[in-house]
Design a protein around this motif. Structure first.
Motif, PDB file in Angstrom:
ATOM      1  N   GLY A  92       0.581  -1.489   0.100  1.00  0.00           N
ATOM      2  CA  GLY A  92       0.220  -0.011   0.168  1.00  0.00           C
ATOM      3  C   GLY A  92       0.854   1.261  -0.047  1.00  0.00           C
ATOM      4  N   PHE A  93       1.818   1.643  -0.548  1.00  0.00           N
ATOM      5  CA  PHE A  93       3.163   1.837  -0.261  1.00  0.00           C
ATOM      6  C   PHE A  93       2.331   2.869  -1.132  1.00  0.00           C
ATOM      7  CE2 PHE A  93       6.436  -0.051   2.136  1.00  0.00           C
ATOM      8  CZ  PHE A  93       6.472   1.681   2.528  1.00  0.00           C
ATOM      9  N   ASP A  94       2.111   4.727  -1.511  1.00  0.00           N
ATOM     10  CA  ASP A  94       1.534   5.350  -2.011  1.00  0.00           C
ATOM     11  C   ASP A  94       2.490   5.334  -3.476  1.00  0.00           C
ATOM     12  OD1 ASP A  94      -0.945   6.521  -0.729  1.00  0.00           O
ATOM     13  OD2 ASP A  94       0.665   6.914   0.529  1.00  0.00           O
ATOM     14  N   ALA A  95       4.117   5.490  -3.414  1.00  0.00           N
ATOM     15  CA  ALA A  95       4.878   5.512  -4.267  1.00  0.00           C
ATOM     16  C   ALA A  95       6.460   5.057  -3.815  1.00  0.00           C
ATOM     17  CB  ALA A  95       5.345   7.170  -4.873  1.00  0.00           C
ATOM     18  N   VAL A 144       5.012  -3.858 -14.532  1.00  0.00           N
ATOM     19  CA  VAL A 144       4.398  -4.657 -13.904  1.00  0.00           C
ATOM     20  C   VAL A 144       3.868  -4.446 -12.528  1.00  0.00           C
ATOM     21  CG1 VAL A 144       6.337  -5.785 -15.240  1.00  0.00           C
ATOM     22  CG2 VAL A 144       6.780  -4.784 -12.276  1.00  0.00           C
ATOM     23  N   THR A 145       3.964  -2.748 -13.305  1.00  0.00           N
ATOM     24  CA  THR A 145       2.666  -2.405 -11.262  1.00  0.00           C
ATOM     25  C   THR A 145       1.271  -1.725 -12.351  1.00  0.00           C
ATOM     26  OG1 THR A 145       3.951  -0.250 -11.676  1.00  0.00           O
ATOM     27  CG2 THR A 145       5.026  -2.107 -10.079  1.00  0.00           C
ATOM     28  N   THR A 146       0.844  -1.407 -11.033  1.00  0.00           N
ATOM     29  CA  THR A 146      -0.487  -0.582 -11.300  1.00  0.00           C
ATOM     30  C   THR A 146      -1.225   0.217 -11.005  1.00  0.00           C
ATOM     31  OG1 THR A 146      -2.208  -2.387 -10.475  1.00  0.00           O
ATOM     32  CG2 THR A 146      -1.614  -2.522 -12.967  1.00  0.00           C
ATOM     33  N   GLN A 147      -0.366   0.755  -9.623  1.00  0.00           N
ATOM     34  CA  GLN A 147      -1.321   1.012  -8.882  1.00  0.00           C
ATOM     35  C   GLN A 147      -0.089   2.160  -7.963  1.00  0.00           C
ATOM     36  OE1 GLN A 147      -3.047  -0.983  -5.880  1.00  0.00           O
ATOM     37  NE2 GLN A 147      -4.806  -1.618  -6.754  1.00  0.00           N
ATOM     38  N   ILE A 148       1.116   1.622  -7.763  1.00  0.00           N
ATOM     39  CA  ILE A 148       1.713   2.725  -7.294  1.00  0.00           C
ATOM     40  C   ILE A 148       2.659   3.487  -8.029  1.00  0.00           C
ATOM     41  CG2 ILE A 148       3.744   1.193  -7.448  1.00  0.00           C
ATOM     42  CD1 ILE A 148       5.592   1.497  -4.777  1.00  0.00           C
ATOM     43  N   LYS A 182      -0.312   5.479 -17.249  1.00  0.00           N
ATOM     44  CA  LYS A 182      -1.360   6.117 -16.544  1.00  0.00           C
ATOM     45  C   LYS A 182      -1.735   6.549 -15.576  1.00  0.00           C
ATOM     46  CE  LYS A 182      -3.460   1.415 -19.048  1.00  0.00           C
ATOM     47  NZ  LYS A 182      -4.391   1.138 -18.521  1.00  0.00           N
ATOM     48  N   GLY A 183      -0.739   7.805 -15.390  1.00  0.00           N
ATOM     49  CA  GLY A 183      -0.912   8.790 -14.791  1.00  0.00           C
ATOM     50  C   GLY A 183      -0.091   8.385 -13.054  1.00  0.00           C
ATOM     51  N   ARG A 184       0.839   8.210 -12.993  1.00  0.00           N
ATOM     52  CA  ARG A 184       1.670   7.756 -11.758  1.00  0.00           C
ATOM     53  C   ARG A 184       2.804   7.773 -11.334  1.00  0.00           C
ATOM     54  NH1 ARG A 184       2.685   2.084 -11.375  1.00  0.00           N
ATOM     55  NH2 ARG A 184       1.792   1.824 -13.805  1.00  0.00           N
ATOM     56  N   ALA A 185       2.834   8.966 -12.437  1.00  0.00           N
ATOM     57  CA  ALA A 185       5.093   9.532 -12.687  1.00  0.00           C
ATOM     58  C   ALA A 185       5.434  10.780 -11.907  1.00  0.00           C
ATOM     59  CB  ALA A 185       5.340   9.828 -14.255  1.00  0.00           C
ATOM     60  N   GLY A 186       6.511  10.874 -11.358  1.00  0.00           N
ATOM     61  CA  GLY A 186       6.643  11.526 -10.141  1.00  0.00           C
ATOM     62  C   GLY A 186       8.173  12.387 -10.427  1.00  0.00           C
ATOM     63  N   TRP A 187       8.646  14.041 -10.372  1.00  0.00           N
ATOM     64  CA  TRP A 187      10.000  14.087 -10.807  1.00  0.00           C
ATOM     65  C   TRP A 187      10.407  14.439  -9.602  1.00  0.00           C
ATOM     66  CZ3 TRP A 187      11.025  19.312 -13.778  1.00  0.00           C
ATOM     67  CH2 TRP A 187      12.913  19.219 -13.737  1.00  0.00           C
ATOM     68  N   ARG A 230      -4.730   2.808  13.535  1.00  0.00           N
ATOM     69  CA  ARG A 230      -4.872   3.825  14.415  1.00  0.00           C
ATOM     70  C   ARG A 230      -5.760   4.441  13.762  1.00  0.00           C
ATOM     71  NH1 ARG A 230      -0.029   4.346  17.474  1.00  0.00           N
ATOM     72  NH2 ARG A 230       1.082   2.189  18.104  1.00  0.00           N
ATOM     73  N   GLY A 231      -6.137   4.647  11.744  1.00  0.00           N
ATOM     74  CA  GLY A 231      -7.443   5.203  10.999  1.00  0.00           C
ATOM     75  C   GLY A 231      -5.938   6.055  10.830  1.00  0.00           C
ATOM     76  N   ILE A 232      -5.173   5.904  10.496  1.00  0.00           N
ATOM     77  CA  ILE A 232      -4.229   7.600   9.906  1.00  0.00           C
ATOM     78  C   ILE A 232      -3.400   6.974   8.506  1.00  0.00           C
ATOM     79  CG2 ILE A 232      -3.630   8.115  11.579  1.00  0.00           C
ATOM     80  CD1 ILE A 232      -0.997   7.746  11.652  1.00  0.00           C
ATOM     81  N   ARG A 233      -4.106   5.519   7.729  1.00  0.00           N
ATOM     82  CA  ARG A 233      -3.786   5.023   6.617  1.00  0.00           C
ATOM     83  C   ARG A 233      -4.297   4.628   6.087  1.00  0.00           C
ATOM     84  NH1 ARG A 233      -0.590   5.825   2.663  1.00  0.00           N
ATOM     85  NH2 ARG A 233      -0.387   3.573   2.480  1.00  0.00           N
ATOM     86  N   GLY A 234      -5.690   5.138   5.653  1.00  0.00           N
ATOM     87  CA  GLY A 234      -7.356   4.717   4.641  1.00  0.00           C
ATOM     88  C   GLY A 234      -6.620   4.165   3.823  1.00  0.00           C
ATOM     89  N   PRO A 235      -7.832   3.515   3.414  1.00  0.00           N
ATOM     90  CA  PRO A 235      -7.785   3.081   1.408  1.00  0.00           C
ATOM     91  C   PRO A 235      -7.668   4.203   0.202  1.00  0.00           C
ATOM     92  CG  PRO A 235     -10.261   2.935   2.158  1.00  0.00           C
ATOM     93  CD  PRO A 235      -9.333   3.473   3.665  1.00  0.00           C
ATOM     94  N   LYS A 236      -6.782   3.424  -0.218  1.00  0.00           N
ATOM     95  CA  LYS A 236      -6.609   4.747  -0.979  1.00  0.00           C
ATOM     96  C   LYS A 236      -7.479   5.768  -1.876  1.00  0.00           C
ATOM     97  CE  LYS A 236      -4.893   1.392  -4.492  1.00  0.00           C
ATOM     98  NZ  LYS A 236      -5.985   1.710  -5.514  1.00  0.00           N
ATOM     99  N   SER A 237      -7.946   6.202  -2.832  1.00  0.00           N
ATOM    100  CA  SER A 237      -8.468   7.520  -3.032  1.00  0.00           C
ATOM    101  C   SER A 237      -8.797   7.103  -4.717  1.00  0.00           C
ATOM    102  CB  SER A 237      -8.987   8.485  -3.034  1.00  0.00           C
ATOM    103  OG  SER A 237      -7.781   9.506  -3.375  1.00  0.00           O
ATOM    104  N   SER A 238      -6.863   6.670  -5.198  1.00  0.00           N
ATOM    105  CA  SER A 238      -7.559   6.735  -6.398  1.00  0.00           C
ATOM    106  C   SER A 238      -5.733   5.728  -7.329  1.00  0.00           C
ATOM    107  CB  SER A 238      -7.190   8.178  -7.062  1.00  0.00           C
ATOM    108  OG  SER A 238      -6.611   8.218  -8.606  1.00  0.00           O
TER     109      SER A 238
END
Length: 440
Positions: free
Chosen positions: A56-59, A92-96, A124-129, A420-428
């Motif tokens: 579940g890491f964001d990136a 080979v990934t779809t979400q991170i 599909k919109g997962r890039a960062g610099w 602890r409720g601070i890592r909810g499900p990802k939104s997108s």
């Protein structure tokens, strides 16, 4: 623009997995479980990316240096091109999210805009610099320069380059691509524009030769704690990667960055402050302490001494390892390439009254970042306090030995954060939306 999702009621702790070769610890490659050759194989990176995505890491966040460092003692410092790796991992990934490092000192804005725009399309919109100005003299030599431009000039060029890159990403309007087979029109000429950027350092005519990236702008990350670095981040960055080891200092930095963003006319919630954290976690605190001691036993003091000497700009080799760190060095400013890192390390030495040997081990294990040693619950409590008290919007998790410590963090710490409720499900799956940032 999409409205900000990062409201008080939906605020979510963000996590990036920051990967440096075989791990963030200096001696990661010497650990018994490590394969010293693994980081030069694609299988290694695929394994890490899939573990991080499953957890579940964001990136995934890949650093880079454009030189072979430490040539004298041949210490491990090889690194493959992050954009090549991330392009392979997009398949080979779809979400991170996929955040890669590139230098504004040595890259032209057209190349940067095209490469990161391409990565955004294929993922599909997962890039960062991760924007760096570069600071190592060896890098300058590799690009034909006698020396590195000074600190202020590097940031002035960075501002010019990033402004040009953003203009190139915007050179295609959102609906410019028609793909009209009947009339034979692939794009609307009126919706694709030259940028004609002429700045003090770079020029580019444009337009970009690929359509607007899915995110508009790939996510922009930047790590700089100098006045110039903070001002740059306030203008341009979506994520600030910062070196903090004290809660009070982290709160001060956090408040300052939010204020600077507001002064630039930005929503402060659109600038995410994410300190680095080095997690050493195990089923008991004693086991975690044994783990860090084992890692440190494989560190090479001579190598660390040379690195610290370089940071401070003076030779430390004649000092006694187990004597208190010399008072006259505790206020050293270091070279322009390492000023923020020197400040962080010497701040730790002053606070904890470290000997030279202890400071070298701190350099080996944490490089000035927050070093968290304990159970999964212990580490989650530290992260929760920083998150809830205005010190962090999330963390750049720098696991010391890969992939073992990434897996342990995923098994012991992330479930605690979720409880602890601070890592909810990802939104997108799109990285900007996942981080609560506007799609531009």
């Amino acid at each position: 623009m999409v409205s900000n999702r990062n409201t008080a009621s939906s605020r979510r702790l963000h996590l990036n997995a920051v990967i440096y070769g075989l791990g963030s610890h200096e001696a990661a490659w010497r650990m018994p479980e490590s394969d010293p050759y693994a980081s030069m194989t694609l299988d290694y990176w695929i394994d890490i990316a899939k573990r991080a995505e499953m957890s579940g890491f964001d990136a995934l966040f890949l650093g880079d240096v454009l030189a072979l460092q430490d040539e004298a003692d041949k210490h491990l410092s090889s690194a493959m091109d992050p954009l090549v790796l991330l392009s392979a991992l997009a398949a080979v990934t779809t979400q991170i999210g996929l955040i890669g490092t590139a230098s504004t000192t040595f890259d032209h804005p057209f190349h940067l805009a095209r490469r990161f725009g391409s990565l955004d399309h294929i993922s599909k919109g997962r890039a960062g610099w991760n924007i760096v100005t570069s600071s190592n003299e060896l890098e300058a030599h590799n690009f034909g320069l006698a020396s590195m431009p000074d600190h202020q000039e590097r940031y002035a060029r960075a501002d010019d380059v990033v402004t040009a890159v953003k203009a190139l990403w915007q050179s295609w309007e959102v609906n410019a691509r028609l793909a009209d087979k009947i009339n034979g029109r692939y794009f609307d000429n009126a919706a694709v524009h030259q940028v004609d950027h002429t700045g003090p350092y770079v020029r580019t005519r444009g337009p970009l030769n690929i359509p607007r990236p899915p995110q508009g702008h790939p996510v922009l990350a930047q790590a700089g704690s100098s006045p110039a670095g903070k001002a740059f981040a306030a203008r341009h960055a979506d994520i600030v990667f910062t070196v903090q080891s004290s809660l009070d200092e982290a709160r001060t930095f956090y408040a300052e960055m939010k204020r600077l963003a507001a002064e630039c006319g930005r929503n402060p919630g659109h600038l995410l402050v994410m300190p680095g954290i080095i997690p050493i976690t195990a089923s008991t605190k004693k086991h975690a302490e044994d783990r860090i001691n084992a890692m440190n036993s494989f560190a090479v003091p001579e190598h660390l001494m040379a690195k610290l000497s370089s940071f401070l700009g003076r030779d430390l080799s004649g000092l006694a390892l187990d004597a208190p760190f010399p008072t006259e060095l505790l206020n050293a400013k270091g070279s322009q390439a390492s000023r923020s890192r020197v400040d962080a390390l010497l701040g730790i030495a002053r606070r904890d009254r470290l000997s030279l040997r202890q400071l070298l081990m701190r350099l080996a294990s944490g490089r000035g970042h927050l070093l968290a040693v304990g159970t999964g619950s212990d580490i989650a409590s530290i992260m929760e306090e920083w998150f809830e008290t205005g010190a962090a919007d999330g963390f750049n998790v720098m696991c010391p030995v890969m992939p073992r410590d990434l897996q342990i963090f995923s098994e012991l710490v992330i479930p605690e954060l979720e409880k602890r409720g601070i890592r909810g499900p990802k939104s997108s799956d799109m990285l900007r939306e996942r981080l609560g940032l506007p799609v531009i």
